[in-house]
Write an enzyme that holds these catalytic residues in place. Structure first.
Site, PDB file in Angstrom:
ATOM      1  N   TYR A  33       0.711  -1.057  -0.089  1.00 36.03           N
ATOM      2  CA  TYR A  33       0.004  -0.158   0.059  1.00 36.03           C
ATOM      3  C   TYR A  33       0.821   1.409   0.160  1.00 36.03           C
ATOM      4  O   TYR A  33       2.073   1.349   0.472  1.00 36.03           O
ATOM      5  CB  TYR A  33      -0.866   0.151   1.129  1.00 36.03           C
ATOM      6  CG  TYR A  33      -0.315   0.431   2.411  1.00 36.03           C
ATOM      7  CD1 TYR A  33      -0.448   1.594   3.048  1.00 36.03           C
ATOM      8  CD2 TYR A  33       0.576  -0.720   3.097  1.00 36.03           C
ATOM      9  CE1 TYR A  33       0.305   1.920   4.245  1.00 36.03           C
ATOM     10  CE2 TYR A  33       0.942  -0.270   4.381  1.00 36.03           C
ATOM     11  CZ  TYR A  33       0.969   0.839   5.183  1.00 36.03           C
ATOM     12  OH  TYR A  33       1.761   1.197   6.154  1.00 36.03           O
ATOM     13  N   ARG A  52       7.962   4.035  -5.056  1.00 37.28           N
ATOM     14  CA  ARG A  52       8.191   2.969  -3.838  1.00 37.28           C
ATOM     15  C   ARG A  52       7.314   1.892  -4.092  1.00 37.28           C
ATOM     16  O   ARG A  52       7.473   0.760  -3.792  1.00 37.28           O
ATOM     17  CB  ARG A  52       8.056   3.599  -2.463  1.00 37.28           C
ATOM     18  CG  ARG A  52       8.428   2.539  -1.270  1.00 37.28           C
ATOM     19  CD  ARG A  52       8.301   3.317   0.076  1.00 37.28           C
ATOM     20  NE  ARG A  52       6.886   3.896   0.281  1.00 37.28           N
ATOM     21  CZ  ARG A  52       6.708   4.615   1.429  1.00 37.28           C
ATOM     22  NH1 ARG A  52       7.804   5.099   2.194  1.00 37.28           N
ATOM     23  NH2 ARG A  52       5.545   5.313   1.474  1.00 37.28           N
ATOM     24  N   ARG A 100      -7.878 -20.420  -1.331  1.00 38.76           N
ATOM     25  CA  ARG A 100      -6.882 -20.168  -0.187  1.00 38.76           C
ATOM     26  C   ARG A 100      -5.722 -21.366  -0.378  1.00 38.76           C
ATOM     27  O   ARG A 100      -6.033 -22.549  -0.260  1.00 38.76           O
ATOM     28  CB  ARG A 100      -7.452 -20.221   1.282  1.00 38.76           C
ATOM     29  CG  ARG A 100      -6.557 -19.802   2.185  1.00 38.76           C
ATOM     30  CD  ARG A 100      -7.159 -19.654   3.704  1.00 38.76           C
ATOM     31  NE  ARG A 100      -6.509 -19.140   4.546  1.00 38.76           N
ATOM     32  CZ  ARG A 100      -5.469 -19.445   5.432  1.00 38.76           C
ATOM     33  NH1 ARG A 100      -5.072 -21.043   5.082  1.00 38.76           N
ATOM     34  NH2 ARG A 100      -4.667 -18.927   5.933  1.00 38.76           N
ATOM     35  N   HIS A 102      -1.253 -21.366   0.255  1.00 39.13           N
ATOM     36  CA  HIS A 102      -0.123 -20.525   0.688  1.00 39.13           C
ATOM     37  C   HIS A 102       0.734 -20.388  -0.827  1.00 39.13           C
ATOM     38  O   HIS A 102       1.564 -19.256  -0.916  1.00 39.13           O
ATOM     39  CB  HIS A 102       0.960 -21.199   1.687  1.00 39.13           C
ATOM     40  CG  HIS A 102       0.233 -21.123   3.034  1.00 39.13           C
ATOM     41  ND1 HIS A 102      -0.779 -21.980   3.411  1.00 39.13           N
ATOM     42  CD2 HIS A 102       0.731 -20.372   4.074  1.00 39.13           C
ATOM     43  CE1 HIS A 102      -0.901 -21.433   4.644  1.00 39.13           C
ATOM     44  NE2 HIS A 102      -0.108 -20.574   5.256  1.00 39.13           N
ATOM     45  N   LYS A 149       6.764  -2.050   2.019  1.00 38.11           N
ATOM     46  CA  LYS A 149       5.428  -1.486   2.635  1.00 38.11           C
ATOM     47  C   LYS A 149       4.084  -2.213   2.347  1.00 38.11           C
ATOM     48  O   LYS A 149       3.181  -2.034   1.516  1.00 38.11           O
ATOM     49  CB  LYS A 149       5.070  -0.024   1.872  1.00 38.11           C
ATOM     50  CG  LYS A 149       4.246   0.855   2.932  1.00 38.11           C
ATOM     51  CD  LYS A 149       4.178   2.262   2.370  1.00 38.11           C
ATOM     52  CE  LYS A 149       3.047   3.063   3.288  1.00 38.11           C
ATOM     53  NZ  LYS A 149       3.778   3.174   4.587  1.00 38.11           N
ATOM     54  N   GLU A 182      12.443   2.585  14.149  1.00 41.28           N
ATOM     55  CA  GLU A 182      11.467   3.499  13.462  1.00 41.28           C
ATOM     56  C   GLU A 182      10.237   3.477  14.202  1.00 41.28           C
ATOM     57  O   GLU A 182       9.820   2.693  15.016  1.00 41.28           O
ATOM     58  CB  GLU A 182      11.269   3.156  12.074  1.00 41.28           C
ATOM     59  CG  GLU A 182      10.524   1.815  11.545  1.00 41.28           C
ATOM     60  CD  GLU A 182      10.390   1.488  10.260  1.00 41.28           C
ATOM     61  OE1 GLU A 182      10.669   2.635   9.617  1.00 41.28           O
ATOM     62  OE2 GLU A 182      10.172   0.483  10.154  1.00 41.28           O
ATOM     63  N   LEU A 207      11.775   1.197   6.951  1.00 42.20           N
ATOM     64  CA  LEU A 207      11.094   1.624   5.703  1.00 42.20           C
ATOM     65  C   LEU A 207      11.830   2.802   5.280  1.00 42.20           C
ATOM     66  O   LEU A 207      11.910   3.883   6.168  1.00 42.20           O
ATOM     67  CB  LEU A 207       9.404   1.824   5.725  1.00 42.20           C
ATOM     68  CG  LEU A 207       8.713   2.215   4.472  1.00 42.20           C
ATOM     69  CD1 LEU A 207       8.658   1.076   3.615  1.00 42.20           C
ATOM     70  CD2 LEU A 207       7.513   2.882   4.733  1.00 42.20           C
TER      71      LEU A 207
END
Length: 287
Positions: A33, A52, A100, A102, A149, A182, A207
């Site tokens: 995101y 990014r 579903r 993995h 991110k 951070e 990040l």
């Protein structure tokens, strides 16, 4: 006016926006995101945010959902439909909806793309941070790839909640060696007694914040020295100033950490100067 969201090619009422129950972002946090500020009708640092995003997608072996031009058009359209002049937009891309498992879904599975936007009042944020904030430190407990991110933010959520329960507004992750990493949703800076702005290198362990990067440009414009190096909790507590940078807060002074007052307990001149000059230096893309 009701809010509008973008979901997989459609502009829909925010209250009706939905994704599939087996979307991999929902099932596995398999997505990335970006959050970007909008100020005075301008998108702040859009190029760096989209760069990014591309890096995050690449690190997770996900293809970009559309061209840069198309994505920029959709972002602008969401902002226009929500009549955002000052505020933020939130963009999320997941690996899509699939049974579903993995393992990655079959090639060609469409990614899920959602974009929302909301207006905010700049004066409210200015008032909120005018006197600085209180934070706590907590042991680093996140996965090793926080440079991506991703939407996997449970440790950050727990950190924020712990801070709230302790009467603070935010939290700072510190590793087992006492090195400051951070904030729960921000990068951390200190100002040394000599006036140097210090933030830890962003190659690994944190990040690479877009606001952090632009703050370095701002510092150069103001003639302030920036040093990228690690620092420990003890140095942070003894600093002349401590502050966060993030897209939603820009430059937020920290006046208390773990119950200890930082310097004189008031926002410092460096963080104030960086905040005041930020918008003039940042890239501004018209909506």
């Amino acid at each position: 006016m009701s809010r509008i969201a973008y979901v997989n090619g459609r502009y829909v009422p925010h209250s009706e926006a939905a994704v599939h129950v087996e979307d991999r972002g929902f099932q596995f946090a398999d997505g990335v995101y970006e959050v970007c500020e909008v100020r005075q009708g301008m998108i702040v640092d859009l190029t760096r945010h989209l760069n990014r995003l591309d890096r995050s997608l690449s690190e997770l072996k996900m293809a970009s959902p559309m061209s840069r031009a198309a994505l920029t058009f959709v972002i602008r359209e969401v902002l226009r439909r929500n009549r955002v002049t000052n505020g933020i937009f939130y963009l999320q891309v997941t690996r899509g909806a699939a049974r579903r498992d993995h393992f990655f879904p079959a090639p060609g599975t469409p990614p899920t793309v959602t974009i929302t936007a909301k207006s905010t009042d700049p004066s409210v944020a200015a008032k909120k941070y005018a006197n600085g904030i209180k934070v706590i430190t907590i042991p680093e407990n996140r996965w090793d790839r926080v440079d991506i991110k991703t939407v996997g933010l449970l440790p950050n959520v727990l950190a924020k909640q712990q801070a709230k329960e302790m009467g603070a507004q935010d939290a700072i992750f510190v590793d087992r060696n006492g090195i400051v990493m951070e904030g729960a949703s921000s990068n951390v800076w200190i100002v040394t007694p000599d006036g140097e702005m210090v933030t830890r290198p962003a190659e690994h362990g944190i990040l690479r914040g877009i606001t952090r990067t632009t703050a370095i440009d701002v510092a150069a414009n103001l003639g302030l020295k920036v040093v990228e190096r690690e620092f420990r909790t003890e140095e942070m507590l003894a600093a002349r100033e401590v502050f966060f940078t993030s897209a939603t807060g820009i430059c937020v002074p920290i006046v208390e950490i773990d119950g200890k007052t930082i310097a004189n307990g008031h926002p410092g001149t460096v963080s104030t100067s960086v905040r005041d000059a930020f918008f003039d230096v940042a890239e501004k893309t018209p909506i």
